[in-house]
Design a protein around this motif. Sequence first.
Motif, PDB file in Angstrom:
ATOM      1  N   VAL A   1     -74.557  38.203  -1.929  1.00 31.59           N
ATOM      2  CA  VAL A   1     -73.437  38.861  -2.585  1.00 31.59           C
ATOM      3  C   VAL A   1     -72.347  38.997  -1.525  1.00 31.59           C
ATOM      4  N   GLY A   2     -71.159  38.551  -1.849  1.00 40.10           N
ATOM      5  CA  GLY A   2     -70.071  38.560  -0.873  1.00 40.10           C
ATOM      6  C   GLY A   2     -69.126  39.728  -1.044  1.00 40.10           C
ATOM      7  N   LEU A   3     -68.730  40.285   0.078  1.00 38.28           N
ATOM      8  CA  LEU A   3     -67.689  41.309   0.133  1.00 38.28           C
ATOM      9  C   LEU A   3     -66.582  40.760   1.013  1.00 38.28           C
ATOM     10  N   THR A   4     -65.342  40.906   0.576  1.00 34.92           N
ATOM     11  CA  THR A   4     -64.212  40.431   1.345  1.00 34.92           C
ATOM     12  C   THR A   4     -63.296  41.596   1.676  1.00 34.92           C
ATOM     13  N   CYS A   5     -62.922  41.701   2.932  1.00 34.43           N
ATOM     14  CA  CYS A   5     -61.982  42.732   3.351  1.00 34.43           C
ATOM     15  C   CYS A   5     -60.606  42.378   2.801  1.00 34.43           C
ATOM     16  N   ARG A   6     -60.007  43.326   2.120  1.00 33.80           N
ATOM     17  CA  ARG A   6     -58.678  43.089   1.535  1.00 33.80           C
ATOM     18  C   ARG A   6     -57.578  43.038   2.591  1.00 33.80           C
ATOM     19  N   GLN A   7     -57.845  43.561   3.779  1.00 40.26           N
ATOM     20  CA  GLN A   7     -56.821  43.605   4.827  1.00 40.26           C
ATOM     21  C   GLN A   7     -56.796  42.339   5.681  1.00 40.26           C
ATOM     22  N   CYS A   8     -57.974  41.869   6.109  1.00 38.43           N
ATOM     23  CA  CYS A   8     -58.003  40.748   7.066  1.00 38.43           C
ATOM     24  C   CYS A   8     -58.784  39.530   6.568  1.00 38.43           C
ATOM     25  N   ALA A   9     -59.379  39.616   5.376  1.00 38.56           N
ATOM     26  CA  ALA A   9     -60.120  38.518   4.753  1.00 38.56           C
ATOM     27  C   ALA A   9     -61.479  38.237   5.398  1.00 38.56           C
ATOM     28  N   PHE A  10     -61.978  39.145   6.230  1.00 39.19           N
ATOM     29  CA  PHE A  10     -63.331  38.990   6.770  1.00 39.19           C
ATOM     30  C   PHE A  10     -64.307  39.002   5.599  1.00 39.19           C
ATOM     31  N   VAL A  11     -65.293  38.106   5.615  1.00 36.66           N
ATOM     32  CA  VAL A  11     -66.293  38.047   4.555  1.00 36.66           C
ATOM     33  C   VAL A  11     -67.627  38.510   5.103  1.00 36.66           C
ATOM     34  N   LEU A  12     -68.243  39.415   4.377  1.00 31.68           N
ATOM     35  CA  LEU A  12     -69.547  39.958   4.728  1.00 31.68           C
ATOM     36  C   LEU A  12     -70.500  39.600   3.592  1.00 31.68           C
ATOM     37  N   SER A  13     -71.690  39.142   3.912  1.00 32.20           N
ATOM     38  CA  SER A  13     -72.665  38.768   2.886  1.00 32.20           C
ATOM     39  C   SER A  13     -73.860  39.705   2.947  1.00 32.20           C
ATOM     40  N   LEU A  14     -74.315  40.110   1.766  1.00 31.51           N
ATOM     41  CA  LEU A  14     -75.520  40.932   1.641  1.00 31.51           C
ATOM     42  C   LEU A  14     -76.567  40.130   0.893  1.00 31.51           C
ATOM     43  N   ASN A  15     -77.817  40.277   1.286  1.00 34.97           N
ATOM     44  CA  ASN A  15     -78.917  39.609   0.614  1.00 34.97           C
ATOM     45  C   ASN A  15     -79.069  40.215  -0.779  1.00 34.97           C
ATOM     46  N   ALA A  16     -78.924  39.394  -1.816  1.00 38.76           N
ATOM     47  CA  ALA A  16     -78.961  39.890  -3.194  1.00 38.76           C
ATOM     48  C   ALA A  16     -80.305  40.504  -3.552  1.00 38.76           C
ATOM     49  N   GLN A  17     -81.367  40.007  -2.974  1.00 35.85           N
ATOM     50  CA  GLN A  17     -82.684  40.582  -3.237  1.00 35.85           C
ATOM     51  C   GLN A  17     -82.821  41.952  -2.574  1.00 35.85           C
ATOM     52  N   ALA A  18     -82.340  42.065  -1.349  1.00 32.61           N
ATOM     53  CA  ALA A  18     -82.439  43.337  -0.628  1.00 32.61           C
ATOM     54  C   ALA A  18     -81.638  44.440  -1.293  1.00 32.61           C
ATOM     55  N   VAL A  19     -80.508  44.097  -1.910  1.00 30.75           N
ATOM     56  CA  VAL A  19     -79.713  45.120  -2.588  1.00 30.75           C
ATOM     57  C   VAL A  19     -80.182  45.356  -4.018  1.00 30.75           C
ATOM     58  N   GLY A  20     -81.185  44.614  -4.451  1.00 36.13           N
ATOM     59  CA  GLY A  20     -81.854  44.895  -5.718  1.00 36.13           C
ATOM     60  C   GLY A  20     -81.262  44.285  -6.966  1.00 36.13           C
ATOM     61  N   ILE A  21     -80.524  43.179  -6.849  1.00 36.90           N
ATOM     62  CA  ILE A  21     -79.976  42.582  -8.061  1.00 36.90           C
ATOM     63  C   ILE A  21     -80.696  41.308  -8.494  1.00 36.90           C
ATOM     64  N   VAL A  22     -81.593  40.798  -7.675  1.00 30.10           N
ATOM     65  CA  VAL A  22     -82.435  39.661  -8.081  1.00 30.10           C
ATOM     66  C   VAL A  22     -83.868  39.936  -7.707  1.00 30.10           C
TER      67      VAL A  22
END
Length: 86
Positions: A65-86
């Motif tokens: 699952v991707g998160l993008t910083c609205r200020q600088c466009a840095f992209v952070l990825s979270l494991n979808a299984q670890a966050v409980g969506i798959v």
Amino acid sequence: MPDENGVLTDDNKRSVDEWIKSHHPNGMKCPMCQTMDWTLSNQMAGLIPVNNVGTVTVGGMFRLVGLTCRQCAFVLSLNAQAVGIV
């Protein structure tokens, strides 16, 4: 569970938001610009494992699952299984 195209449902988005809040109760800072202004991608992405010579390996894929910083466009990825969506 995201739909057949990997598009996140509203429940998925709430789950990611709750996971972030439980792990970063004071907000999650961007490692680049230090702001806390994130946008959540609408669709899961995948990271395909490769071997030590760069060839794609047979088997699983890391669903992200991707998160993008609205200020600088840095992209952070979270494991979808670890966050409980798959």
